[in-house]
Design a protein around this motif. Sequence first.
Motif, PDB file in Angstrom:
ATOM      1  N   MET A  24      90.604  46.634  33.585  1.00  0.00           N
ATOM      2  CA  MET A  24      91.028  45.837  34.734  1.00  0.00           C
ATOM      3  C   MET A  24      91.504  44.448  34.338  1.00  0.00           C
ATOM      4  O   MET A  24      92.274  43.809  35.062  1.00  0.00           O
ATOM      5  CB  MET A  24      89.884  45.719  35.749  1.00  0.00           C
ATOM      6  CG  MET A  24      89.521  47.034  36.430  1.00  0.00           C
ATOM      7  SD  MET A  24      90.933  47.863  37.242  1.00  0.00           S
ATOM      8  CE  MET A  24      91.363  49.123  36.019  1.00  0.00           C
ATOM      9  N   SER A  25      91.078  43.972  33.173  1.00  0.00           N
ATOM     10  CA  SER A  25      91.555  42.663  32.711  1.00  0.00           C
ATOM     11  C   SER A  25      93.054  42.680  32.453  1.00  0.00           C
ATOM     12  O   SER A  25      93.713  41.633  32.454  1.00  0.00           O
ATOM     13  CB  SER A  25      90.804  42.248  31.445  1.00  0.00           C
ATOM     14  OG  SER A  25      91.149  43.082  30.352  1.00  0.00           O
ATOM     15  N   ALA A  26      93.609  43.892  32.226  1.00  0.00           N
ATOM     16  CA  ALA A  26      95.055  44.034  32.003  1.00  0.00           C
ATOM     17  C   ALA A  26      95.758  44.662  33.203  1.00  0.00           C
ATOM     18  O   ALA A  26      96.919  45.061  33.106  1.00  0.00           O
ATOM     19  CB  ALA A  26      95.300  44.887  30.756  1.00  0.00           C
ATOM     20  N   GLU A  49      74.486  38.675  32.712  1.00  0.00           N
ATOM     21  CA  GLU A  49      75.580  39.443  32.111  1.00  0.00           C
ATOM     22  C   GLU A  49      76.776  39.530  33.054  1.00  0.00           C
ATOM     23  O   GLU A  49      77.931  39.494  32.613  1.00  0.00           O
ATOM     24  CB  GLU A  49      75.090  40.833  31.722  1.00  0.00           C
ATOM     25  CG  GLU A  49      74.084  40.810  30.570  1.00  0.00           C
ATOM     26  CD  GLU A  49      73.528  42.178  30.259  1.00  0.00           C
ATOM     27  OE1 GLU A  49      73.654  42.617  29.101  1.00  0.00           O
ATOM     28  OE2 GLU A  49      72.961  42.824  31.174  1.00  0.00           O
ATOM     29  N   TRP A  50      76.525  39.649  34.357  1.00  0.00           N
ATOM     30  CA  TRP A  50      77.615  39.634  35.325  1.00  0.00           C
ATOM     31  C   TRP A  50      78.344  38.291  35.269  1.00  0.00           C
ATOM     32  O   TRP A  50      79.588  38.230  35.305  1.00  0.00           O
ATOM     33  CB  TRP A  50      77.100  39.872  36.739  1.00  0.00           C
ATOM     34  CG  TRP A  50      76.780  41.284  37.104  1.00  0.00           C
ATOM     35  CD1 TRP A  50      75.564  41.793  37.460  1.00  0.00           C
ATOM     36  CD2 TRP A  50      77.705  42.391  37.186  1.00  0.00           C
ATOM     37  NE1 TRP A  50      75.665  43.141  37.742  1.00  0.00           N
ATOM     38  CE2 TRP A  50      76.959  43.532  37.585  1.00  0.00           C
ATOM     39  CE3 TRP A  50      79.069  42.530  36.951  1.00  0.00           C
ATOM     40  CZ2 TRP A  50      77.553  44.783  37.770  1.00  0.00           C
ATOM     41  CZ3 TRP A  50      79.658  43.777  37.124  1.00  0.00           C
ATOM     42  CH2 TRP A  50      78.896  44.884  37.521  1.00  0.00           C
ATOM     43  N   ILE A  51      77.568  37.208  35.173  1.00  0.00           N
ATOM     44  CA  ILE A  51      78.172  35.875  35.126  1.00  0.00           C
ATOM     45  C   ILE A  51      78.983  35.694  33.855  1.00  0.00           C
ATOM     46  O   ILE A  51      80.092  35.148  33.878  1.00  0.00           O
ATOM     47  CB  ILE A  51      77.077  34.794  35.258  1.00  0.00           C
ATOM     48  CG1 ILE A  51      76.448  34.863  36.662  1.00  0.00           C
ATOM     49  CG2 ILE A  51      77.653  33.405  35.007  1.00  0.00           C
ATOM     50  CD1 ILE A  51      75.252  33.947  36.850  1.00  0.00           C
ATOM     51  N   GLU A  52      78.468  36.187  32.738  1.00  0.00           N
ATOM     52  CA  GLU A  52      79.209  36.096  31.477  1.00  0.00           C
ATOM     53  C   GLU A  52      80.488  36.919  31.541  1.00  0.00           C
ATOM     54  O   GLU A  52      81.550  36.486  31.071  1.00  0.00           O
ATOM     55  CB  GLU A  52      78.331  36.572  30.326  1.00  0.00           C
ATOM     56  CG  GLU A  52      79.025  36.607  28.966  1.00  0.00           C
ATOM     57  CD  GLU A  52      79.597  35.272  28.534  1.00  0.00           C
ATOM     58  OE1 GLU A  52      80.598  35.272  27.786  1.00  0.00           O
ATOM     59  OE2 GLU A  52      79.062  34.215  28.960  1.00  0.00           O
ATOM     60  N   LEU A  53      80.404  38.117  32.119  1.00  0.00           N
ATOM     61  CA  LEU A  53      81.596  38.954  32.288  1.00  0.00           C
ATOM     62  C   LEU A  53      82.621  38.241  33.161  1.00  0.00           C
ATOM     63  O   LEU A  53      83.833  38.291  32.895  1.00  0.00           O
ATOM     64  CB  LEU A  53      81.207  40.296  32.901  1.00  0.00           C
ATOM     65  CG  LEU A  53      82.339  41.291  33.189  1.00  0.00           C
ATOM     66  CD1 LEU A  53      83.130  41.616  31.917  1.00  0.00           C
ATOM     67  CD2 LEU A  53      81.782  42.564  33.819  1.00  0.00           C
ATOM     68  N   ALA A  54      82.133  37.561  34.201  1.00  0.00           N
ATOM     69  CA  ALA A  54      83.031  36.810  35.080  1.00  0.00           C
ATOM     70  C   ALA A  54      83.786  35.740  34.307  1.00  0.00           C
ATOM     71  O   ALA A  54      84.996  35.547  34.489  1.00  0.00           O
ATOM     72  CB  ALA A  54      82.235  36.180  36.219  1.00  0.00           C
ATOM     73  N   ARG A  55      83.117  35.060  33.416  1.00  0.00           N
ATOM     74  CA  ARG A  55      83.768  34.001  32.644  1.00  0.00           C
ATOM     75  C   ARG A  55      84.790  34.598  31.672  1.00  0.00           C
ATOM     76  O   ARG A  55      85.857  34.005  31.438  1.00  0.00           O
ATOM     77  CB  ARG A  55      82.717  33.177  31.908  1.00  0.00           C
ATOM     78  CG  ARG A  55      81.690  32.545  32.858  1.00  0.00           C
ATOM     79  CD  ARG A  55      81.040  31.309  32.305  1.00  0.00           C
ATOM     80  NE  ARG A  55      80.011  30.797  33.218  1.00  0.00           N
ATOM     81  CZ  ARG A  55      80.243  30.134  34.335  1.00  0.00           C
ATOM     82  NH1 ARG A  55      81.497  29.882  34.685  1.00  0.00           N
ATOM     83  NH2 ARG A  55      79.255  29.710  35.099  1.00  0.00           N
ATOM     84  N   LEU A  57      86.538  37.381  32.160  1.00  0.00           N
ATOM     85  CA  LEU A  57      87.705  37.782  32.942  1.00  0.00           C
ATOM     86  C   LEU A  57      88.494  36.564  33.427  1.00  0.00           C
ATOM     87  O   LEU A  57      89.722  36.603  33.505  1.00  0.00           O
ATOM     88  CB  LEU A  57      87.263  38.644  34.122  1.00  0.00           C
ATOM     89  CG  LEU A  57      86.739  40.041  33.761  1.00  0.00           C
ATOM     90  CD1 LEU A  57      86.082  40.701  34.971  1.00  0.00           C
ATOM     91  CD2 LEU A  57      87.872  40.918  33.232  1.00  0.00           C
ATOM     92  N   SER A  58      87.788  35.487  33.740  1.00  0.00           N
ATOM     93  CA  SER A  58      88.462  34.255  34.150  1.00  0.00           C
ATOM     94  C   SER A  58      89.325  33.714  33.023  1.00  0.00           C
ATOM     95  O   SER A  58      90.440  33.227  33.248  1.00  0.00           O
ATOM     96  CB  SER A  58      87.432  33.201  34.574  1.00  0.00           C
ATOM     97  OG  SER A  58      86.731  33.595  35.723  1.00  0.00           O
ATOM     98  N   ALA A  59      88.807  33.830  31.793  1.00  0.00           N
ATOM     99  CA  ALA A  59      89.559  33.351  30.632  1.00  0.00           C
ATOM    100  C   ALA A  59      90.817  34.165  30.398  1.00  0.00           C
ATOM    101  O   ALA A  59      91.764  33.700  29.737  1.00  0.00           O
ATOM    102  CB  ALA A  59      88.670  33.389  29.390  1.00  0.00           C
ATOM    103  N   LYS A  60      90.866  35.386  30.961  1.00  0.00           N
ATOM    104  CA  LYS A  60      92.039  36.247  30.829  1.00  0.00           C
ATOM    105  C   LYS A  60      92.996  36.102  32.013  1.00  0.00           C
ATOM    106  O   LYS A  60      93.915  36.900  32.187  1.00  0.00           O
ATOM    107  CB  LYS A  60      91.601  37.694  30.666  1.00  0.00           C
ATOM    108  CG  LYS A  60      90.863  37.941  29.353  1.00  0.00           C
ATOM    109  CD  LYS A  60      90.487  39.406  29.183  1.00  0.00           C
ATOM    110  CE  LYS A  60      89.787  39.635  27.848  1.00  0.00           C
ATOM    111  NZ  LYS A  60      89.416  41.055  27.629  1.00  0.00           N
TER     112      LYS A  60
END
Length: 293
Positions: A24-26, A49-55, A57-60
Amino acid sequence: MQLSIGSILYYWPRETLHDFYERMSASPADIIYLGETVCSKRRELKTDEWIELARQLSAKGKQVVLSTLALLEAESEMKTLRKICDNDGLLVEANDMAGVQVLSAKGLPFVAGSSVNIYNAATLKVLHKQGLKRWVMPVELSADTLQKILQEAARQGFADAIETEVFAYGHLPLAFSARCFTARSRNLPKDDCRFVCLDYPDGLAMRSQEQQSVFTINGIQTMSGDIYNLLGEVGRMEAIGVDVVRVSPCSGDMMPLLQQYRDAIDGKAQQIPAIADGECNGYWFGEPGMLTA
């Protein structure tokens, strides 16, 4: 208009979750919602882990929103809610009024999920004053009702200060219960469910004696039996004033579907496919939800 991917409503294994969000990041989606909204026992990913994943995806380049539970029943769930709200910068989708209260008390903007009962402009205005930035229309409302709500919001002068999102694809989230129907179907108590929801990556189909699709069971959540699909209504959404079109995750390859919605939003679709067997759109047209208009 923007395209969003709603939070995953089902219980998927940890590896499946990571693989899904890597894809989904792409994807052509602009917004991705993350987090557990159905059952607090589903802990393949912890809150941190959800918060880290959010960051990540935000960076992408994705706008990421953390979603909260729609039914809170214990103090431990309130602690998780507070932790989600204290994430230091990420927007939160409040799926019940407890989330609204916590976020409002902190002076934080929020998204009101479809399980928050917003049925008129008066309610929308009250929540806007409390910090509502975006609202997801309750799934049982029609296009005509939505248009009237937004027209009244415009008349009262706050329509331009909020965003409207419509659940456009997926099994509709209809209701929640303190009981776990999936566990009950396996003769298991809720407190010893053995995480059987993992066996149903798209929920458990419930049919009538005549084999008509009625509901989809997803733990404590009751969903529509058929998949709701408003791909052919994207143009009307834009005319009404919808800002975000939401696609709900399902198992399998979602990229072709997301691209169809992206093309429809961008006006590139040459021909919109007709509603298929196993799909419905009745609520949007003011009809019973399981019908196809």
